[in-house]
Design a protein around this motif. Structure first.
Motif, PDB file in Angstrom:
ATOM      1  N   SER A   1      86.658 -52.950  -6.637  1.00  0.00           N
ATOM      2  CA  SER A   1      86.436 -54.068  -5.719  1.00  0.00           C
ATOM      3  C   SER A   1      85.091 -54.752  -5.928  1.00  0.00           C
ATOM      4  CB  SER A   1      86.524 -53.574  -4.262  1.00  0.00           C
ATOM      5  OG  SER A   1      87.782 -53.008  -4.005  1.00  0.00           O
ATOM      6  N   GLY A   2      84.321 -54.256  -6.912  1.00  0.00           N
ATOM      7  CA  GLY A   2      83.019 -54.837  -7.190  1.00  0.00           C
ATOM      8  C   GLY A   2      81.908 -54.290  -6.316  1.00  0.00           C
ATOM      9  N   ASN A   3      82.193 -53.167  -5.629  1.00  0.00           N
ATOM     10  CA  ASN A   3      81.186 -52.551  -4.770  1.00  0.00           C
ATOM     11  C   ASN A   3      80.491 -51.392  -5.467  1.00  0.00           C
ATOM     12  OD1 ASN A   3      81.672 -54.258  -2.540  1.00  0.00           O
ATOM     13  ND2 ASN A   3      83.426 -53.005  -1.932  1.00  0.00           N
ATOM     14  N   LEU A   4      79.266 -51.133  -5.054  1.00  0.00           N
ATOM     15  CA  LEU A   4      78.454 -50.074  -5.644  1.00  0.00           C
ATOM     16  C   LEU A   4      78.999 -48.700  -5.278  1.00  0.00           C
ATOM     17  CD1 LEU A   4      75.720 -49.564  -7.191  1.00  0.00           C
ATOM     18  CD2 LEU A   4      74.668 -49.364  -4.926  1.00  0.00           C
ATOM     19  N   GLU A   5      79.168 -47.860  -6.293  1.00  0.00           N
ATOM     20  CA  GLU A   5      79.536 -46.459  -6.055  1.00  0.00           C
ATOM     21  C   GLU A   5      78.310 -45.561  -6.121  1.00  0.00           C
ATOM     22  OE1 GLU A   5      82.639 -45.358  -8.810  1.00  0.00           O
ATOM     23  OE2 GLU A   5      84.187 -45.879  -7.354  1.00  0.00           O
ATOM     24  N   GLU A   6      77.420 -45.836  -7.086  1.00  0.00           N
ATOM     25  CA  GLU A   6      76.174 -45.079  -7.179  1.00  0.00           C
ATOM     26  C   GLU A   6      75.212 -45.798  -8.124  1.00  0.00           C
ATOM     27  OE1 GLU A   6      76.643 -41.190  -8.831  1.00  0.00           O
ATOM     28  OE2 GLU A   6      77.671 -41.897 -10.625  1.00  0.00           O
ATOM     29  N   ILE A   7      73.924 -45.488  -7.963  1.00  0.00           N
ATOM     30  CA  ILE A   7      72.918 -45.941  -8.908  1.00  0.00           C
ATOM     31  C   ILE A   7      72.299 -44.705  -9.537  1.00  0.00           C
ATOM     32  CG2 ILE A   7      70.683 -47.069  -9.222  1.00  0.00           C
ATOM     33  CD1 ILE A   7      71.271 -48.948  -7.045  1.00  0.00           C
TER      34      ILE A   7
ATOM     35  N   ALA B   1      55.165 -38.623  -3.049  1.00  0.00           N
ATOM     36  CA  ALA B   1      56.592 -38.921  -2.852  1.00  0.00           C
ATOM     37  C   ALA B   1      56.749 -40.336  -2.308  1.00  0.00           C
ATOM     38  CB  ALA B   1      57.201 -37.915  -1.892  1.00  0.00           C
ATOM     39  N   GLU B   2      57.750 -41.076  -2.820  1.00  0.00           N
ATOM     40  CA  GLU B   2      57.945 -42.458  -2.390  1.00  0.00           C
ATOM     41  C   GLU B   2      59.377 -42.698  -1.921  1.00  0.00           C
ATOM     42  OE1 GLU B   2      55.822 -45.750  -4.448  1.00  0.00           O
ATOM     43  OE2 GLU B   2      55.439 -44.240  -5.978  1.00  0.00           O
ATOM     44  N   PHE B   3      59.475 -43.493  -0.893  1.00  0.00           N
ATOM     45  CA  PHE B   3      60.746 -43.839  -0.247  1.00  0.00           C
ATOM     46  C   PHE B   3      61.195 -45.195  -0.798  1.00  0.00           C
ATOM     47  CE2 PHE B   3      62.784 -45.383   3.889  1.00  0.00           C
ATOM     48  CZ  PHE B   3      63.950 -44.649   3.716  1.00  0.00           C
ATOM     49  N   PHE B   4      62.092 -45.149  -1.783  1.00  0.00           N
ATOM     50  CA  PHE B   4      62.493 -46.355  -2.501  1.00  0.00           C
ATOM     51  C   PHE B   4      63.768 -46.969  -1.914  1.00  0.00           C
ATOM     52  CE2 PHE B   4      60.258 -44.052  -6.063  1.00  0.00           C
ATOM     53  CZ  PHE B   4      59.191 -44.926  -6.138  1.00  0.00           C
ATOM     54  N   ILE B   5      63.952 -48.273  -2.131  1.00  0.00           N
ATOM     55  CA  ILE B   5      65.130 -48.979  -1.622  1.00  0.00           C
ATOM     56  C   ILE B   5      66.443 -48.354  -2.108  1.00  0.00           C
ATOM     57  CG2 ILE B   5      66.355 -51.199  -1.559  1.00  0.00           C
ATOM     58  CD1 ILE B   5      63.585 -52.558  -1.768  1.00  0.00           C
ATOM     59  N   PRO B   6      66.570 -47.935  -3.390  1.00  0.00           N
ATOM     60  CA  PRO B   6      67.838 -47.321  -3.801  1.00  0.00           C
ATOM     61  C   PRO B   6      68.234 -46.096  -2.971  1.00  0.00           C
ATOM     62  CG  PRO B   6      66.570 -47.914  -5.729  1.00  0.00           C
ATOM     63  CD  PRO B   6      65.673 -48.152  -4.541  1.00  0.00           C
ATOM     64  N   LEU B   7      67.262 -45.436  -2.336  1.00  0.00           N
ATOM     65  CA  LEU B   7      67.594 -44.307  -1.472  1.00  0.00           C
ATOM     66  C   LEU B   7      68.389 -44.761  -0.249  1.00  0.00           C
ATOM     67  CD1 LEU B   7      64.244 -42.278  -1.569  1.00  0.00           C
ATOM     68  CD2 LEU B   7      66.385 -41.725  -2.735  1.00  0.00           C
ATOM     69  N   ILE B   8      68.091 -45.986   0.228  1.00  0.00           N
ATOM     70  CA  ILE B   8      68.879 -46.547   1.330  1.00  0.00           C
ATOM     71  C   ILE B   8      70.315 -46.766   0.860  1.00  0.00           C
ATOM     72  CG2 ILE B   8      69.134 -48.454   2.964  1.00  0.00           C
ATOM     73  CD1 ILE B   8      66.177 -49.073   2.579  1.00  0.00           C
ATOM     74  N   GLY B   9      70.437 -47.447  -0.307  1.00  0.00           N
ATOM     75  CA  GLY B   9      71.764 -47.716  -0.847  1.00  0.00           C
ATOM     76  C   GLY B   9      72.564 -46.455  -1.085  1.00  0.00           C
ATOM     77  N   GLU B  10      71.916 -45.474  -1.702  1.00  0.00           N
ATOM     78  CA  GLU B  10      72.590 -44.211  -2.008  1.00  0.00           C
ATOM     79  C   GLU B  10      73.077 -43.527  -0.732  1.00  0.00           C
ATOM     80  OE1 GLU B  10      71.139 -39.912  -3.693  1.00  0.00           O
ATOM     81  OE2 GLU B  10      70.349 -41.698  -4.687  1.00  0.00           O
ATOM     82  N   ASN B  11      72.229 -43.490   0.284  1.00  0.00           N
ATOM     83  CA  ASN B  11      72.586 -42.831   1.530  1.00  0.00           C
ATOM     84  C   ASN B  11      73.752 -43.532   2.224  1.00  0.00           C
ATOM     85  OD1 ASN B  11      72.257 -42.519   4.655  1.00  0.00           O
ATOM     86  ND2 ASN B  11      71.080 -40.811   3.793  1.00  0.00           N
ATOM     87  N   LEU B  12      73.695 -44.854   2.306  1.00  0.00           N
ATOM     88  CA  LEU B  12      74.725 -45.604   3.027  1.00  0.00           C
ATOM     89  C   LEU B  12      76.058 -45.605   2.299  1.00  0.00           C
ATOM     90  CD1 LEU B  12      72.680 -48.652   4.378  1.00  0.00           C
ATOM     91  CD2 LEU B  12      73.330 -46.558   5.559  1.00  0.00           C
ATOM     92  N   VAL B  13      76.004 -45.657   0.969  1.00  0.00           N
ATOM     93  CA  VAL B  13      77.241 -45.626   0.193  1.00  0.00           C
ATOM     94  C   VAL B  13      77.910 -44.259   0.304  1.00  0.00           C
ATOM     95  CG1 VAL B  13      78.183 -45.671  -2.150  1.00  0.00           C
ATOM     96  CG2 VAL B  13      76.594 -47.460  -1.413  1.00  0.00           C
TER      97      VAL B  13
END
Length: 299
Positions: A172-178, A240-252
């Motif tokens: 569907s064109g949606n992110l599964e993982e980074i 340790a750094e809190f990066f934007i991909p961590l948001i994406g990974e968690n929500l996906v």
């Protein structure tokens, strides 16, 4: 309501040696930020918010306000180390800022409309901004966000291997993982990444993240909760750094949100080291020569 452009410009630029966010690259000293804002205005963004260190605010205003006055609304927010604003009373020692996802939280009181996040030192191109405006205006919701997917072959450096967030996309064109690949490089007209000493091929058009994300304000509450958990779990890790991909990974993974991977054919370029500057200057000069931008960006 027009969407907002949120620019991450609070980094130290330690590898570059100076404040690359306001270094001049265009024929008249234009910064990379200038080109991003120019494209954003033409694409339909209504406001730009700079995330910076408080001590740089007058410097930024002196550079950008004369250019942007009357063209787009501007605001400035500051990334700082204060954890009490998130309900954390414990003193946690830090050697560096908390990262890009923490930086987004700095804007939660001034951004009330759909918005996108970009790096200050990356050139993204008009196509990406237009597609992001269309997504934020027509498709975004409290649980549907986006990421611009660049073709990996158009994001590589001639100065060596690079790190890239390789996106896995569903039907569907949606992110599964980074998946972060720390050594991506061209070789013999092909592209490879290295892992544990082994080479693996990547197709030229594999989508990768260059930190160009689209959100609605709903993400602030989600991010604040995740940040508190992250900060407490990493209180003994001062780097340790809190990066934007961590948001994406968690929500996906949790199923709380989807991220549409919006493809662009634009060529990306950016600056990490001083040695990158001549290449970036040449790339911008080529864009001026072919008519993508006027020689004087702000007339």
């Amino acid at each position: 309501m027009k969407p907002t452009l949120l620019i991450l410009a609070a980094g130290m630029a330690s590898r570059y040696g100076s404040m690359k966010q306001i270094d001049g690259f265009g024929p008249n000293g234009e910064t990379i930020i200038d080109y991003s804002i120019y494209d954003a205005i033409n694409a339909g963004f209504g406001k730009v918010v700079f995330i910076i260190k408080e001590e740089f605010v007058e410097n930024f205003k002196a550079i950008f306000e004369p250019k942007l006055n009357g063209r787009i609304e501007t605001d400035y927010v500051f990334q700082n180390f204060d954890l009490k604003q998130f309900g954390i009373e414990e003193e946690i020692y830090r050697e560096k800022p908390w990262g890009t996802a923490h930086a987004i939280l700095s804007a939660r009181k001034v951004v009330k409309e759909p918005f996108c996040v970009i790096n200050a030192d990356d050139y993204y191109g008009y196509d990406a901004f237009k597609k992001m405006v269309d997504f934020l205006s027509d498709e975004s919701s409290e649980s549907n966000f986006s990421i611009i997917g660049y073709e990996v072959g158009k994001t590589l450096s001639e100065f060596g291997a690079v790190s890239r967030g390789v996106c896995k996309v569903d039907a569907s064109g949606n992110l599964e993982e980074i998946v972060e690949r720390t050594k991506v490089y061209p070789k013999d007209d092909k592209i490879f990444y290295e892992e544990d000493g082994e080479e693996f091929p990547l197709s030229f058009d594999t989508p990768v993240s260059m930190n160009f994300w689209g959100f609605t304000p709903a993400v602030f509450k989600i991010t604040e909760k995740l940040f508190v958990e992250f900060a407490l779990a990493n209180k003994d890790k001062p780097k340790a750094e809190f990066f934007i991909p961590l948001i994406g990974e968690n929500l996906v993974k949790s199923g709380e949100a989807t991220f549409k991977v919006v493809p662009t054919s634009n060529k990306w370029f950016g600056v990490t080291y001083k040695e990158d500057k001549p290449y970036v200057q040449d790339s911008i000069n080529q864009l001026v020569k072919n008519g993508t931008y006027p020689e004087k960006l702000w007339n």
